[in-house]
Write a protein that holds these residues in place. Sequence first.
Motif, PDB file in Angstrom:
ATOM      1  N   PRO A   1       0.789  -1.235   0.000  1.00  0.00           N
ATOM      2  CA  PRO A   1       0.000   0.000   0.000  1.00  0.00           C
ATOM      3  C   PRO A   1       0.820   1.283   0.000  1.00  0.00           C
ATOM      4  N   HIS A   2       2.025   1.250   0.603  1.00  0.00           N
ATOM      5  CA  HIS A   2       2.855   2.448   0.614  1.00  0.00           C
ATOM      6  C   HIS A   2       3.360   2.804  -0.785  1.00  0.00           C
ATOM      7  N   ASP A   3       3.363   1.816  -1.680  1.00  0.00           N
ATOM      8  CA  ASP A   3       3.826   2.051  -3.052  1.00  0.00           C
ATOM      9  C   ASP A   3       2.685   2.429  -3.988  1.00  0.00           C
ATOM     10  N   TRP A   4       1.478   2.536  -3.448  1.00  0.00           N
ATOM     11  CA  TRP A   4       0.290   2.724  -4.283  1.00  0.00           C
ATOM     12  C   TRP A   4      -0.339   4.085  -4.024  1.00  0.00           C
ATOM     13  N   SER A   5      -0.836   4.694  -5.072  1.00  0.00           N
ATOM     14  CA  SER A   5      -1.616   5.928  -4.921  1.00  0.00           C
ATOM     15  C   SER A   5      -2.810   5.847  -5.875  1.00  0.00           C
ATOM     16  N   PRO A   6      -3.950   6.414  -5.484  1.00  0.00           N
ATOM     17  CA  PRO A   6      -5.170   6.270  -6.284  1.00  0.00           C
ATOM     18  C   PRO A   6      -5.105   7.041  -7.597  1.00  0.00           C
ATOM     19  N   GLY A  45      -3.259   8.236   9.350  1.00  0.00           N
ATOM     20  CA  GLY A  45      -2.207   8.571   8.403  1.00  0.00           C
ATOM     21  C   GLY A  45      -1.777   7.426   7.510  1.00  0.00           C
ATOM     22  N   PHE A  46      -2.417   6.250   7.625  1.00  0.00           N
ATOM     23  CA  PHE A  46      -2.004   5.115   6.791  1.00  0.00           C
ATOM     24  C   PHE A  46      -2.229   5.416   5.314  1.00  0.00           C
ATOM     25  N   GLU A  47      -3.374   5.994   4.999  1.00  0.00           N
ATOM     26  CA  GLU A  47      -3.670   6.405   3.625  1.00  0.00           C
ATOM     27  C   GLU A  47      -3.210   7.857   3.473  1.00  0.00           C
ATOM     28  N   ASP A 104      11.456  13.138  11.030  1.00  0.00           N
ATOM     29  CA  ASP A 104      10.680  14.221  10.425  1.00  0.00           C
ATOM     30  C   ASP A 104      10.008  13.767   9.147  1.00  0.00           C
ATOM     31  N   ASP A 105      10.745  13.043   8.297  1.00  0.00           N
ATOM     32  CA  ASP A 105      10.161  12.537   7.057  1.00  0.00           C
ATOM     33  C   ASP A 105       9.040  11.569   7.360  1.00  0.00           C
ATOM     34  N   HIS A 106       9.224  10.727   8.366  1.00  0.00           N
ATOM     35  CA  HIS A 106       8.194   9.743   8.716  1.00  0.00           C
ATOM     36  C   HIS A 106       6.910  10.411   9.188  1.00  0.00           C
ATOM     37  N   GLU A 107       7.044  11.381  10.094  1.00  0.00           N
ATOM     38  CA  GLU A 107       5.845  12.009  10.640  1.00  0.00           C
ATOM     39  C   GLU A 107       5.080  12.764   9.563  1.00  0.00           C
ATOM     40  N   GLU A 108       5.816  13.288   8.578  1.00  0.00           N
ATOM     41  CA  GLU A 108       5.132  13.978   7.488  1.00  0.00           C
ATOM     42  C   GLU A 108       4.281  12.998   6.692  1.00  0.00           C
ATOM     43  N   GLU A 109       4.775  11.744   6.562  1.00  0.00           N
ATOM     44  CA  GLU A 109       4.045  10.745   5.791  1.00  0.00           C
ATOM     45  C   GLU A 109       2.916  10.116   6.600  1.00  0.00           C
ATOM     46  N   GLU A 160      -0.628  -5.885   5.321  1.00  0.00           N
ATOM     47  CA  GLU A 160      -1.097  -4.734   4.554  1.00  0.00           C
ATOM     48  C   GLU A 160      -1.669  -5.186   3.213  1.00  0.00           C
ATOM     49  N   GLY A 161      -1.400  -6.432   2.861  1.00  0.00           N
ATOM     50  CA  GLY A 161      -1.916  -7.007   1.627  1.00  0.00           C
ATOM     51  C   GLY A 161      -1.487  -8.454   1.511  1.00  0.00           C
ATOM     52  N   LEU A 162      -2.086  -9.180   0.572  1.00  0.00           N
ATOM     53  CA  LEU A 162      -1.719 -10.564   0.318  1.00  0.00           C
ATOM     54  C   LEU A 162      -0.853 -10.652  -0.933  1.00  0.00           C
ATOM     55  N   THR A 163      -0.008 -11.679  -0.988  1.00  0.00           N
ATOM     56  CA  THR A 163       0.706 -11.978  -2.226  1.00  0.00           C
ATOM     57  C   THR A 163      -0.264 -12.687  -3.174  1.00  0.00           C
ATOM     58  N   GLU A 164       0.145 -12.834  -4.436  1.00  0.00           N
ATOM     59  CA  GLU A 164      -0.693 -13.545  -5.404  1.00  0.00           C
ATOM     60  C   GLU A 164      -0.937 -14.980  -4.953  1.00  0.00           C
ATOM     61  N   ASP A 165       0.107 -15.640  -4.459  1.00  0.00           N
ATOM     62  CA  ASP A 165      -0.034 -17.031  -4.018  1.00  0.00           C
ATOM     63  C   ASP A 165      -0.963 -17.148  -2.815  1.00  0.00           C
ATOM     64  N   GLN A 166      -0.857 -16.221  -1.875  1.00  0.00           N
ATOM     65  CA  GLN A 166      -1.736 -16.265  -0.704  1.00  0.00           C
ATOM     66  C   GLN A 166      -3.194 -16.083  -1.101  1.00  0.00           C
ATOM     67  N   ALA A 167      -3.442 -15.191  -2.043  1.00  0.00           N
ATOM     68  CA  ALA A 167      -4.811 -14.983  -2.526  1.00  0.00           C
ATOM     69  C   ALA A 167      -5.342 -16.244  -3.206  1.00  0.00           C
TER      70      ALA A 167
END
Length: 318
Positions: A71-76, A96-98, A138-143, A289-296
């Motif tokens: 999810p951290h690598d994804w944006s809508p 702040g997760f999203e 500082d970078d983390h709290e901003e995110e 935070e998500g499943l792999t293809e195999d787990q799904a």
Amino acid sequence: MLKKFNIVFMILFIFSIILVGCVSEQTSETIVEADDKIDIVTTFYPLYDFAEKIGGEYVNVQNLVPTGVEPHDWSPKTRDMIQITEADLFIYNGLGFESWIENFFSTLDGDTSVGLVEASLGTEKLGSELEEGHEDEDDHEEEHGVYDPHIWLSPVQAKILAENIKQGLINIDPTHKDDYEERFIELSNQLDELHLKYKEVLENTSRNDFVVSHQAYGYLANEYELTQHSIMGLSPDAEPTIQDYKNISIFIEENNIQYILFEELVSPKLAESLAKELNIETLVLNPLEGLTEDQAKNGDDYFTIMESNLTSLEKALQ
């Protein structure tokens, strides 16, 4: 005789039209009922899983982040925004997760009818302060903001997420309230059983400290009186400094740590490199935070992944 036959034929013909009309009407109603599901959009896997389990046959749940994507690598994209606004219910974690959510809310039209559920409301939040030695605070709290968002990794806190989802469903579909309540109780009982199993296993390990690549396990550690030590901060793609790397290496050697726990949806190279350097091993600890293809494909869910996590933790804490 012919006249009598014609009268009988007309009666049968009219009756058949009425009968066909009734069947057509019933079929139409059945189709409407079958398609009349609550459209739900969720932002990542645990919310998707809980919404499906509580909603059952009354919901159609779509998860925004695709399988196999962190999810951290994804944006809508625009299509995702449209999908949210056209849904009956939008469920997001908050804390702040999203990182994109505030910008999205600022663009919402006042006439939008989508129901909103911030799943983390009412949970016992942990601060997002980083472990001593990390220098990217500082970078983390901003995110991420001031709280650690990975609240679903505590089965106790996960019950609150599930309850908020249940209530969101009842608010927009009170007709099926009893069904949602019943399924929530079933899910809640499963979470209670999972919590007791974690507690029993982790109370009998020989150590309390574990080393992870991504600092995502604060709620899990807090729940079972453990301490996580991470190579990098809450963002799994953050680069540790030379001092971070040195500090965690010293901790591992001084405390005879035998395993570094890493996650599957991001590159394990850093954890594997450090493990090789220190002549120790690696294990998977999934932040869910998500499943792999195999787990799904294998039909894994929140509970099977949490069971696997417990196996890894038990091994790492011996």
